[in-house]
Scaffold this motif. Structure first.
Motif, PDB file in Angstrom:
ATOM      1  N   ASN A  41      10.916  -2.736   6.840  1.00 12.58           N
ATOM      2  CA  ASN A  41      11.234  -2.590   5.420  1.00 12.58           C
ATOM      3  C   ASN A  41      10.144  -1.837   4.674  1.00 12.58           C
ATOM      4  N   LEU A  42       8.893  -2.139   5.019  1.00 12.57           N
ATOM      5  CA  LEU A  42       7.781  -1.475   4.351  1.00 12.57           C
ATOM      6  C   LEU A  42       6.894  -0.802   5.386  1.00 12.57           C
ATOM      7  N   THR A  43       6.689   0.490   5.202  1.00 18.81           N
ATOM      8  CA  THR A  43       5.728   1.233   6.001  1.00 18.81           C
ATOM      9  C   THR A  43       4.511   1.384   5.111  1.00 18.81           C
ATOM     10  N   VAL A  44       3.344   0.972   5.625  1.00 18.40           N
ATOM     11  CA  VAL A  44       2.124   0.996   4.823  1.00 18.40           C
ATOM     12  C   VAL A  44       1.045   1.761   5.569  1.00 18.40           C
ATOM     13  N   GLU A  45       0.034   2.208   4.837  1.00 20.48           N
ATOM     14  CA  GLU A  45      -1.106   2.870   5.472  1.00 20.48           C
ATOM     15  C   GLU A  45      -2.387   2.423   4.794  1.00 20.48           C
ATOM     16  N   GLY A  46      -3.489   2.550   5.549  1.00 20.47           N
ATOM     17  CA  GLY A  46      -4.796   2.257   4.992  1.00 20.47           C
ATOM     18  C   GLY A  46      -5.147   0.785   4.932  1.00 20.47           C
ATOM     19  N   ILE A  47      -4.363  -0.048   5.587  1.00 15.73           N
ATOM     20  CA  ILE A  47      -4.641  -1.478   5.625  1.00 15.73           C
ATOM     21  C   ILE A  47      -4.456  -1.937   7.069  1.00 15.73           C
ATOM     22  N   ASP A  48      -5.377  -2.745   7.557  1.00 15.84           N
ATOM     23  CA  ASP A  48      -5.359  -3.150   8.951  1.00 15.84           C
ATOM     24  C   ASP A  48      -4.435  -4.350   9.152  1.00 15.84           C
ATOM     25  N   LEU A  49      -3.168  -4.094   9.439  1.00 19.90           N
ATOM     26  CA  LEU A  49      -2.222  -5.179   9.675  1.00 19.90           C
ATOM     27  C   LEU A  49      -2.581  -5.953  10.936  1.00 19.90           C
ATOM     28  N   GLY A  50      -3.235  -5.299  11.885  1.00 20.41           N
ATOM     29  CA  GLY A  50      -3.626  -5.950  13.125  1.00 20.41           C
ATOM     30  C   GLY A  50      -4.622  -7.082  12.932  1.00 20.41           C
ATOM     31  N   ALA A  51      -5.314  -7.078  11.810  1.00 23.96           N
ATOM     32  CA  ALA A  51      -6.283  -8.142  11.522  1.00 23.96           C
ATOM     33  C   ALA A  51      -5.641  -9.311  10.770  1.00 23.96           C
ATOM     34  N   SER A  52      -4.353  -9.210  10.499  1.00 26.16           N
ATOM     35  CA  SER A  52      -3.649 -10.240   9.725  1.00 26.16           C
ATOM     36  C   SER A  52      -3.415 -11.502  10.534  1.00 26.16           C
ATOM     37  N   ARG A  53      -3.287 -12.602   9.807  1.00 25.03           N
ATOM     38  CA  ARG A  53      -2.968 -13.891  10.409  1.00 25.03           C
ATOM     39  C   ARG A  53      -1.803 -14.521   9.660  1.00 25.03           C
ATOM     40  N   VAL A  54      -1.076 -15.370  10.355  1.00 24.81           N
ATOM     41  CA  VAL A  54      -0.009 -16.128   9.697  1.00 24.81           C
ATOM     42  C   VAL A  54      -0.634 -16.915   8.552  1.00 24.81           C
ATOM     43  N   GLY A  55       0.001 -16.846   7.394  1.00 28.67           N
ATOM     44  CA  GLY A  55      -0.501 -17.526   6.200  1.00 28.67           C
ATOM     45  C   GLY A  55      -1.249 -16.620   5.247  1.00 28.67           C
ATOM     46  N   ASP A  56      -1.748 -15.470   5.734  1.00 29.08           N
ATOM     47  CA  ASP A  56      -2.396 -14.506   4.831  1.00 29.08           C
ATOM     48  C   ASP A  56      -1.370 -14.038   3.806  1.00 29.08           C
ATOM     49  N   ARG A  57      -1.861 -13.654   2.652  1.00 36.50           N
ATOM     50  CA  ARG A  57      -0.965 -13.153   1.599  1.00 36.50           C
ATOM     51  C   ARG A  57      -1.342 -11.729   1.237  1.00 36.50           C
ATOM     52  N   LEU A  58      -0.289 -10.926   1.017  1.00 35.05           N
ATOM     53  CA  LEU A  58      -0.432  -9.528   0.633  1.00 35.05           C
ATOM     54  C   LEU A  58       0.264  -9.313  -0.697  1.00 35.05           C
ATOM     55  N   ARG A  59      -0.240  -8.364  -1.454  1.00 34.93           N
ATOM     56  CA  ARG A  59       0.477  -7.926  -2.653  1.00 34.93           C
ATOM     57  C   ARG A  59       0.869  -6.480  -2.419  1.00 34.93           C
ATOM     58  N   ALA A  60       2.153  -6.203  -2.602  1.00 32.60           N
ATOM     59  CA  ALA A  60       2.686  -4.835  -2.497  1.00 32.60           C
ATOM     60  C   ALA A  60       3.493  -4.586  -3.756  1.00 32.60           C
ATOM     61  N   GLY A  61       3.071  -3.615  -4.548  1.00 35.90           N
ATOM     62  CA  GLY A  61       3.772  -3.391  -5.812  1.00 35.90           C
ATOM     63  C   GLY A  61       3.747  -4.655  -6.638  1.00 35.90           C
ATOM     64  N   GLU A  62       4.926  -5.106  -7.060  1.00 39.48           N
ATOM     65  CA  GLU A  62       5.037  -6.297  -7.906  1.00 39.48           C
ATOM     66  C   GLU A  62       5.190  -7.600  -7.120  1.00 39.48           C
ATOM     67  N   ILE A  63       5.270  -7.525  -5.791  1.00 40.67           N
ATOM     68  CA  ILE A  63       5.595  -8.745  -5.048  1.00 40.67           C
ATOM     69  C   ILE A  63       4.415  -9.304  -4.250  1.00 40.67           C
ATOM     70  N   LEU A  64       4.438 -10.613  -4.128  1.00 45.34           N
ATOM     71  CA  LEU A  64       3.470 -11.332  -3.313  1.00 45.34           C
ATOM     72  C   LEU A  64       4.192 -11.747  -2.037  1.00 45.34           C
ATOM     73  N   LEU A  65       3.579 -11.450  -0.909  1.00 44.45           N
ATOM     74  CA  LEU A  65       4.181 -11.703   0.399  1.00 44.45           C
ATOM     75  C   LEU A  65       3.282 -12.612   1.215  1.00 44.45           C
TER      76      LEU A  65
END
Length: 149
Positions: A72-96
């Protein structure tokens, strides 16, 4: 924390097929991208993959583009590989909130793998749930706002 950006907002009418970049999307709390085939799909409401992973896969299949891996979302410049379950991201107006990292391919002969030749979602894709409703568009910032210990 480092900030990236949204490269594409993608949707499809059916599961198991590449998505099309629609540029802007309305995300609904606890459902995901409005009118997307995966909306409301339990804890995997929204999928993300990095443009860097797509660029790497393009070495094998140059026709790849955002949406090719049904994200759904293609992103760049952020290391998704370092993410963990429970981490939160903000993209535009939404919190994920990250709910799953990678997934088992539901069908080894799925349309995506047939067209692309490989699928990075089982290893590189992350899945999130939408914690609020709002809009996301190409060019919006994306950043990790809360990291699990």
């Amino acid at each position: 924390m480092p900030e990236g950006r949204v490269v594409a907002v993608c949707r499809s009418d059916r599961k198991g097929v590449p998505k099309e970049d629609i540029g802007t999307g309305n995300f609904l709390v606890e459902l995901g991208l409005e009118n997307d085939a995966h909306a409301g799909f339990a804890h995997r409401q929204v999928s993300l993959i990095s443009m860097e992973d797509i660029i790497e896969a393009k070495k094998k299949l140059p026709s790849l583009k955002p949406g090719s891996f049904a994200e759904n979302l293609t992103v760049e410049g952020i290391d998704l590989g370092a993410s963990r379950v429970g981490d939160r991201l903000r993209a535009g107006e939404i919190l994920l909130e990250i709910t799953q990292i990678g997934k088992e391919c539901h069908n080894k002969a799925c349309a995506i793998k047939k067209q692309v030749g490989t699928c990075v979602m089982p290893i590189e894709g992350i899945f999130v749930r939408a914690l609020n409703s709002g809009w996301v568009k190409t060019g919006d910032s994306v950043e990790v706002v809360e990291v699990q210990p």
